[in-house]
Design a protein around this motif. Structure first.
Motif, short mmCIF file in Angstrom:
data_model
loop_
_atom_site.label_atom_id
_atom_site.label_comp_id
_atom_site.label_asym_id
_atom_site.label_seq_id
_atom_site.Cartn_x
_atom_site.Cartn_y
_atom_site.Cartn_z
N LEU A 212 5.56 9.06 4.56
CA LEU A 212 5.06 7.80 5.12
C LEU A 212 6.01 7.29 6.20
N ALA B 43 0.84 -1.21 0.00
CA ALA B 43 0.00 0.00 0.00
C ALA B 43 0.87 1.25 0.00
N GLU B 44 1.92 1.27 0.79
CA GLU B 44 2.83 2.42 0.83
C GLU B 44 3.61 2.54 -0.48
N GLY C 34 2.60 1.55 -3.42
CA GLY C 34 1.66 2.04 -4.42
C GLY C 34 1.38 3.52 -4.28
N ALA C 35 1.23 3.99 -3.06
CA ALA C 35 0.97 5.42 -2.83
C ALA C 35 2.14 6.27 -3.32
N ALA C 36 3.35 5.84 -3.05
CA ALA C 36 4.52 6.59 -3.50
C ALA C 36 4.66 6.51 -5.02
N GLY D 52 0.83 10.30 -4.77
CA GLY D 52 -0.04 11.02 -3.84
C GLY D 52 0.65 11.43 -2.56
N THR D 53 1.77 10.81 -2.25
CA THR D 53 2.54 11.11 -1.05
C THR D 53 3.98 10.71 -1.30
N THR D 54 4.84 10.96 -0.34
CA THR D 54 6.23 10.56 -0.48
C THR D 54 6.55 9.46 0.51
N ARG E 31 4.98 4.42 8.69
CA ARG E 31 4.49 3.42 7.73
C ARG E 31 5.62 2.81 6.90
N LEU F 190 2.26 6.13 -7.26
CA LEU F 190 1.23 6.94 -7.91
C LEU F 190 1.42 8.43 -7.65
N TRP G 124 -12.00 13.45 -6.24
CA TRP G 124 -12.32 12.06 -5.92
C TRP G 124 -13.81 11.86 -5.67
#
Length: 71
Positions: A33, A18-19, A21-23, A27-29, A38, A25, A66
């Motif tokens: 995280l 999940a982390e 994937g977020a990085a 949406g966050t760094t 995380r 895509l 969204w």
């Protein structure tokens, strides 16, 4: 030509898919995280370098938002 091969070297970071994937895509760094607990840095300095490598030139943006998809 790039080559991918398995390694016996120890991991630099510990994180869930999940982390990652977020990085990926954008949406966050990974650094953010990591600050939230995380992502675990297993080699000193690895988190900053890896977080920078995942950054793009532009932040992700969706004009519909969204909650309000564009149709």
């Amino acid at each position: 030509m790039a080559v991918c091969e398995p390694t016996a070297a120890p991991a630099d970071l510990r994180l869930d898919v999940a982390e990652l994937g977020a990085a990926f895509l954008g949406g966050t760094t990974l650094a953010a995280l990591g600050a939230g607990g995380r992502v675990e840095e297993l080699r000193p300095g690895a988190l900053a370098g890896t977080s920078a490598a995942f950054r793009g030139d532009r932040e992700p943006w969706y004009p519909g938002g969204w909650a309000f998809p564009l149709y």
